[in-house]
Write an enzyme that holds these catalytic residues in place. Structure first.
Site, PDB file in Angstrom:
ATOM      1  N   ARG A 193       0.684  -1.381   0.123  1.00 26.01           N
ATOM      2  CA  ARG A 193       0.193  -0.009  -0.029  1.00 26.01           C
ATOM      3  C   ARG A 193       0.774   1.303  -0.042  1.00 26.01           C
ATOM      4  O   ARG A 193       0.408   2.323  -0.358  1.00 26.01           O
ATOM      5  CB  ARG A 193      -0.903  -0.038   1.153  1.00 26.01           C
ATOM      6  CG  ARG A 193      -2.275  -0.873   1.030  1.00 26.01           C
ATOM      7  CD  ARG A 193      -2.930  -1.210   1.848  1.00 26.01           C
ATOM      8  NE  ARG A 193      -2.375  -2.220   2.691  1.00 26.01           N
ATOM      9  CZ  ARG A 193      -2.481  -2.543   3.941  1.00 26.01           C
ATOM     10  NH1 ARG A 193      -3.058  -1.771   4.768  1.00 26.01           N
ATOM     11  NH2 ARG A 193      -1.832  -3.688   4.623  1.00 26.01           N
ATOM     12  N   GLU A 204       2.982  -5.872  13.465  1.00 26.33           N
ATOM     13  CA  GLU A 204       1.938  -6.276  14.452  1.00 26.33           C
ATOM     14  C   GLU A 204       1.244  -7.544  14.119  1.00 26.33           C
ATOM     15  O   GLU A 204       0.792  -8.220  15.289  1.00 26.33           O
ATOM     16  CB  GLU A 204       0.830  -5.101  14.041  1.00 26.33           C
ATOM     17  CG  GLU A 204      -0.308  -5.102  15.151  1.00 26.33           C
ATOM     18  CD  GLU A 204      -1.486  -4.075  14.875  1.00 26.33           C
ATOM     19  OE1 GLU A 204      -1.278  -3.715  13.509  1.00 26.33           O
ATOM     20  OE2 GLU A 204      -2.181  -3.944  15.581  1.00 26.33           O
TER      21      GLU A 204
END
Ligand code: AMP
Length: 173
Positions: A59, A96
């Site tokens: 992204r 994460e």
């Protein structure tokens, strides 16, 4: 920027339980909104003589390549392993949700480059820190890191104290 915020949806438990995934695909569907978001990401750095924008797969490519066009600089892709031909430099790091490696072509930057690092989102800051290390491995300078979304409760900014950090939309938990 509230209309941009409204085009980012939160998908609970993706890609694994406990992660509140920020899905930017609704934003990509609305003409002009990626440009507007990217403008807000780069505005503080317009006068900083940036020579290259580095964007992280995948992204970061969307906002990063447009940022490079708007700033009239090079765009350098930071990619997942096995995608770039030729000699590469690499840094491994934890996410994460999991761990991975980023690579950049060895001849992508030189010591004269002043880089703006761009990604859609900062969570724990591991990706951005690894990216800064990668850029510095080639002797280039990281001028700043810019993100559309900051998950501020995850503390990513604290990992990047050596760098200027700018985010457009904060999402505290
Ligand atoms: P981190 O290294 O923890 O700062 O994670 C940032 C990278 O992982 C960015 O490239 C994001 O696209 C992606 N990412 C991490 N957490 C999320 C999330 N909650 N929603 C969407 N993307 C995320």
């Amino acid at each position: 920027m509230e209309h941009i915020r409204q085009l980012i949806r939160t998908i609970p438990d993706f890609p694994r339980p406990g992660i509140q995934f920020k899905d930017i695909t609704p934003l990509l569907k609305v003409p002009g909104c990626v440009r507007e978001a990217t403008h807000a990401m780069i505005t503080p750095f317009r006068e900083q003589q940036i020579t290259a924008v580095c964007g992280m797969e995948a992204r970061g490519f969307i906002f990063g390549s447009l940022a490079a066009q708007l700033l009239n600089t090079a765009f350098i892709p930071l990619r997942k392993p096995g995608k770039l031909p030729g000699q590469v430099v690499a840094v491994a790091y934890t996410l994460e949700y999991g761990s991975t490696t980023l690579q950049m072509q060895r001849d992508a930057l030189t010591a004269t480059d002043k880089v703006l690092l761009i990604d859609d989102l900062i969570a724990t800051g591991g990706t951005a820190l690894a990216s800064c290390e990668l850029i510095e491995k080639l002797g280039a300078k990281v001028a700043a890191c810019a993100f559309l979304i900051e998950l501020s409760d995850l503390g990513g900014r604290a990992k990047l104290t050596d760098y200027a950090v700018h985010s457009v939309l904060d999402y505290p938990a």
